[in-house]
Design a protein around this motif. Structure first.
Motif, PDB file in Angstrom:
ATOM      1  N   LEU A 212       0.811  -1.211   0.000  1.00 23.80           N
ATOM      2  CA  LEU A 212       0.000   0.000   0.000  1.00 23.80           C
ATOM      3  C   LEU A 212       0.849   1.267   0.000  1.00 23.80           C
ATOM      4  O   LEU A 212       0.421   2.299  -0.534  1.00 23.80           O
ATOM      5  CB  LEU A 212      -0.938  -0.002   1.209  1.00 23.80           C
ATOM      6  N   SER A 213       2.039   1.206   0.574  1.00 23.24           N
ATOM      7  CA  SER A 213       2.876   2.404   0.657  1.00 23.24           C
ATOM      8  C   SER A 213       3.698   2.636  -0.610  1.00 23.24           C
ATOM      9  O   SER A 213       4.306   3.700  -0.767  1.00 23.24           O
ATOM     10  CB  SER A 213       3.821   2.314   1.861  1.00 23.24           C
ATOM     11  N   ALA A 214       3.702   1.678  -1.529  1.00 21.03           N
ATOM     12  CA  ALA A 214       4.519   1.809  -2.738  1.00 21.03           C
ATOM     13  C   ALA A 214       3.746   2.517  -3.850  1.00 21.03           C
ATOM     14  O   ALA A 214       2.542   2.330  -4.007  1.00 21.03           O
ATOM     15  CB  ALA A 214       4.966   0.428  -3.218  1.00 21.03           C
ATOM     16  N   ASP A 215       4.480   3.318  -4.607  1.00 14.30           N
ATOM     17  CA  ASP A 215       3.915   3.967  -5.792  1.00 14.30           C
ATOM     18  C   ASP A 215       4.108   3.086  -7.031  1.00 14.30           C
ATOM     19  O   ASP A 215       3.275   3.072  -7.931  1.00 14.30           O
ATOM     20  CB  ASP A 215       4.594   5.322  -6.030  1.00 14.30           C
ATOM     21  N   ILE A 216       5.242   2.392  -7.074  1.00 13.75           N
ATOM     22  CA  ILE A 216       5.582   1.497  -8.177  1.00 13.75           C
ATOM     23  C   ILE A 216       5.892   0.129  -7.581  1.00 13.75           C
ATOM     24  O   ILE A 216       6.605   0.029  -6.580  1.00 13.75           O
ATOM     25  CB  ILE A 216       6.807   2.007  -8.965  1.00 13.75           C
ATOM     26  N   ILE A 217       5.365  -0.924  -8.192  1.00 12.65           N
ATOM     27  CA  ILE A 217       5.675  -2.276  -7.757  1.00 12.65           C
ATOM     28  C   ILE A 217       6.234  -3.036  -8.949  1.00 12.65           C
ATOM     29  O   ILE A 217       5.583  -3.132  -9.996  1.00 12.65           O
ATOM     30  CB  ILE A 217       4.441  -3.016  -7.195  1.00 12.65           C
ATOM     31  N   VAL A 218       7.451  -3.526  -8.827  1.00 13.27           N
ATOM     32  CA  VAL A 218       8.089  -4.355  -9.850  1.00 13.27           C
ATOM     33  C   VAL A 218       8.052  -5.793  -9.360  1.00 13.27           C
ATOM     34  O   VAL A 218       8.561  -6.102  -8.280  1.00 13.27           O
ATOM     35  CB  VAL A 218       9.542  -3.913 -10.113  1.00 13.27           C
ATOM     36  N   ILE A 219       7.437  -6.679 -10.141  1.00 15.35           N
ATOM     37  CA  ILE A 219       7.244  -8.064  -9.725  1.00 15.35           C
ATOM     38  C   ILE A 219       7.929  -8.999 -10.712  1.00 15.35           C
ATOM     39  O   ILE A 219       7.621  -8.978 -11.911  1.00 15.35           O
ATOM     40  CB  ILE A 219       5.742  -8.419  -9.661  1.00 15.35           C
ATOM     41  N   GLY A 220       8.827  -9.811 -10.223  1.00 19.38           N
ATOM     42  CA  GLY A 220       9.417 -10.871 -11.025  1.00 19.38           C
ATOM     43  C   GLY A 220       8.530 -12.103 -10.928  1.00 19.38           C
ATOM     44  O   GLY A 220       8.385 -12.674  -9.853  1.00 19.38           O
ATOM     45  N   ALA A 221       7.922 -12.493 -12.061  1.00 18.71           N
ATOM     46  CA  ALA A 221       6.930 -13.572 -12.053  1.00 18.71           C
ATOM     47  C   ALA A 221       7.229 -14.598 -13.140  1.00 18.71           C
ATOM     48  O   ALA A 221       6.685 -14.519 -14.248  1.00 18.71           O
ATOM     49  CB  ALA A 221       5.525 -13.001 -12.240  1.00 18.71           C
TER      50      ALA A 221
ATOM     51  N   GLU B 297      -4.378 -19.936 -24.204  1.00 14.50           N
ATOM     52  CA  GLU B 297      -5.406 -20.477 -23.316  1.00 14.50           C
ATOM     53  C   GLU B 297      -4.796 -21.191 -22.115  1.00 14.50           C
ATOM     54  O   GLU B 297      -5.468 -21.403 -21.108  1.00 14.50           O
ATOM     55  CB  GLU B 297      -6.310 -21.436 -24.091  1.00 14.50           C
ATOM     56  N   GLN B 298      -3.520 -21.567 -22.223  1.00 14.25           N
ATOM     57  CA  GLN B 298      -2.828 -22.238 -21.127  1.00 14.25           C
ATOM     58  C   GLN B 298      -2.148 -21.247 -20.174  1.00 14.25           C
ATOM     59  O   GLN B 298      -1.553 -21.656 -19.184  1.00 14.25           O
ATOM     60  CB  GLN B 298      -1.781 -23.202 -21.689  1.00 14.25           C
ATOM     61  N   ASP B 299      -2.237 -19.981 -20.494  1.00 14.66           N
ATOM     62  CA  ASP B 299      -1.574 -18.948 -19.692  1.00 14.66           C
ATOM     63  C   ASP B 299      -2.433 -18.582 -18.476  1.00 14.66           C
ATOM     64  O   ASP B 299      -3.360 -17.781 -18.580  1.00 14.66           O
ATOM     65  CB  ASP B 299      -1.312 -17.712 -20.549  1.00 14.66           C
ATOM     66  N   HIS B 300      -2.101 -19.169 -17.354  1.00 13.55           N
ATOM     67  CA  HIS B 300      -2.765 -18.822 -16.093  1.00 13.55           C
ATOM     68  C   HIS B 300      -1.818 -18.015 -15.202  1.00 13.55           C
ATOM     69  O   HIS B 300      -2.062 -17.889 -14.001  1.00 13.55           O
ATOM     70  CB  HIS B 300      -3.213 -20.095 -15.379  1.00 13.55           C
ATOM     71  N   GLN B 301      -0.785 -17.500 -15.811  1.00 18.02           N
ATOM     72  CA  GLN B 301       0.208 -16.678 -15.120  1.00 18.02           C
ATOM     73  C   GLN B 301      -0.140 -15.203 -15.274  1.00 18.02           C
ATOM     74  O   GLN B 301      -0.571 -14.544 -14.326  1.00 18.02           O
ATOM     75  CB  GLN B 301       1.600 -16.973 -15.695  1.00 18.02           C
ATOM     76  N   GLU B 302       0.021 -14.683 -16.483  1.00 15.32           N
ATOM     77  CA  GLU B 302      -0.270 -13.272 -16.714  1.00 15.32           C
ATOM     78  C   GLU B 302      -1.750 -12.971 -16.545  1.00 15.32           C
ATOM     79  O   GLU B 302      -2.126 -11.915 -16.026  1.00 15.32           O
ATOM     80  CB  GLU B 302       0.209 -12.863 -18.101  1.00 15.32           C
ATOM     81  N   ALA B 303      -2.604 -13.903 -16.963  1.00 18.49           N
ATOM     82  CA  ALA B 303      -4.055 -13.682 -16.833  1.00 18.49           C
ATOM     83  C   ALA B 303      -4.449 -13.540 -15.366  1.00 18.49           C
ATOM     84  O   ALA B 303      -5.260 -12.681 -15.000  1.00 18.49           O
ATOM     85  CB  ALA B 303      -4.814 -14.834 -17.476  1.00 18.49           C
ATOM     86  N   TYR B 304      -3.865 -14.368 -14.509  1.00 17.54           N
ATOM     87  CA  TYR B 304      -4.164 -14.295 -13.071  1.00 17.54           C
ATOM     88  C   TYR B 304      -3.723 -12.956 -12.487  1.00 17.54           C
ATOM     89  O   TYR B 304      -4.472 -12.309 -11.741  1.00 17.54           O
ATOM     90  CB  TYR B 304      -3.476 -15.443 -12.333  1.00 17.54           C
ATOM     91  N   LEU B 305      -2.517 -12.534 -12.835  1.00 23.76           N
ATOM     92  CA  LEU B 305      -1.996 -11.283 -12.287  1.00 23.76           C
ATOM     93  C   LEU B 305      -2.808 -10.088 -12.765  1.00 23.76           C
ATOM     94  O   LEU B 305      -3.148  -9.195 -11.981  1.00 23.76           O
ATOM     95  CB  LEU B 305      -0.528 -11.120 -12.683  1.00 23.76           C
TER      96      LEU B 305
END
Length: 205
Positions: free
Chosen positions: A85-94, A153-161
């Motif tokens: 909540l305190s971050a303005d930018i969030i960089v996520i390695g996924a 259709e197998q992408d449940h990674q980016e779709a979930y995020l």
């Protein structure tokens, strides 16, 4: 001051491509934003507490739990939410694991999706309470999904995020992709080069 939260989730340590790319992205953002303050969270090295029924109940209770282990888990969960909540930018390695995201990253997200804090139930449905944040996901995948209709259709990674953070109210959302990194050295190098071009373009925006 601009606050950035850098989250890594790969279990591969120094061999991780997503870790390499998130570090390069954060370094570029440091150069672009002079007053940038960076906090780092490695959810693979220190896994978030599992969201159990007891922890789910405790975070909505008026009183603190008596059990010391549950109390410690609740404190850790609150810290994860506060960092977000305190971050303005969030960089996520996924990285993509088994067509989805790492277990540890899912555990981190479980502590961000909190009624009354990041979303609310309304008569019109879910209403996101998180606004004004920029989320950049570094997505690494062994095969090719983005331009392949069948594989997408197998992408449940980016779709979930995208779905999860979208439901929290995040609208400034970007992916940096390194695709096909498991398809041989030439394809891996091409994927990394493409991701680095996207990092340079995104950071300059």
């Amino acid at each position: 001051m601009t606050r950035l939260l850098h989250v890594d989730s790969s279990i591969l340590g120094e061999k991780s491509l997503s870790r390499r790319l998130t570090a390069e992205l954060v370094d570029k953002l440091r150069g672009d934003i002079p007053d940038l303050e960076v906090a780092y969270r490695d959810v693979a090295a220190v896994a978030p507490p599992m969201l159990s029924g007891a922890l789910f109940s405790a975070r909505g209770a008026a009183a603190e739990p008596e059990d010391p282990t549950l109390r410690a888990d609740l404190k850790a969960a609150r810290q994860l939410l506060d960092e977000f909540l305190s971050a303005d930018i969030i960089v996520i390695g996924a990285p993509m694991y088994n067509f989805s995201i790492p277990t540890q990253l899912r555990g981190w997200i479980d502590h961000l999706v909190v009624p009354g804090k990041t979303f609310a139930y309304t008569q019109a449905g879910l209403h996101g309470l998180v606004a004004g944040k920029r989320i950049i996901v570094v997505s690494t995948r062994g095969s090719l999904y983005a331009e392949d209709a069948a594989r997408s259709e197998q992408d449940h990674q980016e779709a979930y995020l995208r779905t999860t953070f979208g439901n929290l109210g995040v609208t400034d959302f970007a992916f940096i992709r390194a695709e096909g990194v498991g398809l041989g050295e030439a394809q891996k190098n091409e994927a990394l080069a493409a991701a680095r071009r996207d990092i340079a373009a995104l950071a300059a925006a």
